[in-house]
Design a protein around this motif. Structure first.
Motif, mmCIF file in Angstrom:
data_model
loop_
_atom_site.group_PDB
_atom_site.id
_atom_site.type_symbol
_atom_site.label_atom_id
_atom_site.label_comp_id
_atom_site.label_asym_id
_atom_site.label_seq_id
_atom_site.Cartn_x
_atom_site.Cartn_y
_atom_site.Cartn_z
ATOM 1 N N PRO A 180 0.806 -1.376 0.265
ATOM 2 C CA PRO A 180 -0.158 0.037 -0.013
ATOM 3 C C PRO A 180 0.965 0.979 0.032
ATOM 4 O O PRO A 180 1.902 1.417 0.947
ATOM 5 N N LEU A 181 1.044 1.867 -0.555
ATOM 6 C CA LEU A 181 1.339 3.110 -0.727
ATOM 7 C C LEU A 181 0.342 4.591 -1.098
ATOM 8 O O LEU A 181 -0.683 4.520 -1.904
ATOM 9 N N THR A 182 0.959 6.399 -1.301
ATOM 10 C CA THR A 182 -0.238 7.053 -1.519
ATOM 11 C C THR A 182 1.044 7.984 -1.943
ATOM 12 O O THR A 182 2.393 7.989 -2.559
ATOM 13 N N GLU A 183 0.362 8.415 -3.226
ATOM 14 C CA GLU A 183 0.639 9.841 -4.108
ATOM 15 C C GLU A 183 0.323 10.979 -4.300
ATOM 16 O O GLU A 183 -1.349 10.562 -4.843
ATOM 17 N N ARG A 184 0.694 11.604 -4.619
ATOM 18 C CA ARG A 184 0.270 12.887 -4.457
ATOM 19 C C ARG A 184 -0.710 13.209 -6.667
ATOM 20 O O ARG A 184 0.616 12.602 -7.488
ATOM 21 N N LEU A 185 -1.561 13.639 -6.279
ATOM 22 C CA LEU A 185 -2.506 13.701 -7.620
ATOM 23 C C LEU A 185 -3.173 14.723 -7.805
ATOM 24 O O LEU A 185 -2.399 15.210 -9.478
ATOM 25 N N LEU A 186 -3.184 15.685 -7.221
ATOM 26 C CA LEU A 186 -3.450 17.785 -7.179
ATOM 27 C C LEU A 186 -2.980 17.549 -6.502
ATOM 28 O O LEU A 186 -3.536 17.679 -5.402
ATOM 29 N N PRO A 187 -2.884 19.109 -6.781
ATOM 30 C CA PRO A 187 -1.193 19.295 -8.173
ATOM 31 C C PRO A 187 -0.443 18.778 -8.899
ATOM 32 O O PRO A 187 -0.151 17.590 -7.340
ATOM 33 N N VAL A 188 -0.468 18.574 -9.929
ATOM 34 C CA VAL A 188 0.341 17.769 -10.304
ATOM 35 C C VAL A 188 1.894 18.744 -9.943
ATOM 36 O O VAL A 188 1.991 19.754 -10.959
ATOM 37 N N THR A 189 3.155 17.768 -9.597
ATOM 38 C CA THR A 189 4.275 18.312 -8.681
ATOM 39 C C THR A 189 4.879 18.042 -10.265
ATOM 40 O O THR A 189 5.007 17.054 -11.141
ATOM 41 N N LYS A 190 6.208 18.988 -10.239
ATOM 42 C CA LYS A 190 7.073 19.155 -11.014
ATOM 43 C C LYS A 190 8.340 17.703 -10.477
ATOM 44 O O LYS A 190 8.065 17.499 -9.644
#
Length: 284
Positions: A180-190
């Motif tokens: 299980p993991l988490t990932e930034r979706l928005l805002p789109v990061t550089k």
């Protein structure tokens, strides 16, 4: 101590359950092979798209897009991808546990966007704020479903309902390992460029900004599509492993109950022989 009839009834019941778990394992294994092939095929495209997008964003510092705009965060959304069904070991529980830990660590208002019935039911019962729910995506999610979901999530972010969206899903490694993991979706990061990566001069037509404008929504769709595939493959792998363990446990229970049944039968035979011997001795 239970009688022989009760033990025999339990053995039949467990044998029936074992047949079901074995069948479910075979079905999950067949679905896993198909999902695994899709995951392996989607990863290179997603990685390359992310690389191209990172290069474009770095080369267009003055470019602005609603999906790139960072805002003051007062409300955070978590897109939690769980299964619609159970019987897959700790798959759903691990995702829910990770989401709750993220919410506890965050001092901002948190809302849940549930993808899957298990996550929806859990967070609803415990009083979490459910902003949206997406159910019954099936065992074989397609790109159209990911595109529709991506558009709705983008609209949620652009409209200001949330100022940050995070994706919580399970990454597939193998049938016995899912993370299980988490990932930034928005805002789109550089995307940070690799230090030792060779510089290649690309020519974009009609322009870098036009290409970036087209790729940003596509990147969001691809990210969600890959996450759905990873989650579904992880679910099938977890279910196959869980059903295999359940079948083994049922086999062990059948062995123990068979041993108990044989002991009870032996005790009954011994008791009957003793009664016959005792009756014969009384007649002499």
């Amino acid at each position: 101590m239970p009688g022989m009839r009760d033990i025999k009834r339990r053995i039949r019941s467990i044998e029936s359950t074992q047949k079901i778990t074995k069948a479910m394992k075979m079905v999950a294994a067949a679905k896993l092979r198909k999902s695994q092939n899709k995951v392996v095929s989607a990863r290179p495209y997603s990685a390359k798209l992310q690389e191209v997008l990172g290069r474009l964003v770095h080369g267009s510092e003055d470019y602005s897009h609603p999906l790139l705009d960072s805002r003051e965060t007062s409300r955070v959304g978590y897109v939690v991808i769980t299964a619609d069904r159970g019987l897959c070991g700790g798959y759903n529980a691990n995702l829910i546990r990770l989401t709750e830990s993220l919410i506890r660590e965050n001092d901002k208002e948190s809302v849940i966007i549930a993808v899957g019935k298990k996550g929806r039911d859990y967070f609803r019962r415990r009083g979490y704020t459910l902003l949206r729910e997406y159910l019954d995506l099936g065992d074989d999610p397609n790109y159209i479903q990911a595109r529709e979901l991506a558009r709705e999530l983008a609209q949620i972010y652009i409209s200001g309902e949330v100022q940050e969206l995070n994706l919580v899903y399970t990454k597939f490694y193998s049938a016995i390992r899912q993370q299980p993991l988490t990932e930034r979706l928005l805002p789109v990061t550089k995307v940070e460029k690799k230090e030792n990566s060779a510089e290649v001069d690309y020519i974009y037509e009609p322009s870098a900004k036009e290409v970036l404008h087209t790729l940003l929504p596509r990147y969001l769709e691809t990210l969600i599509y890959k996450a759905l595939l990873e989650a579904k493959a992880s679910e099938h792998g977890a279910r196959m492993t869980a059903m295999d363990a359940a079948s083994d446990n049922a086999g062990e229970m059948i062995q123990k109950l068979t041993l108990s049944f044989n002991r009870a039968r032996q005790a009954a035979i011994t008791r009957e022989i003793t009664e016959i011997v005792g009756g014969a001795a009384a007649l002499e």
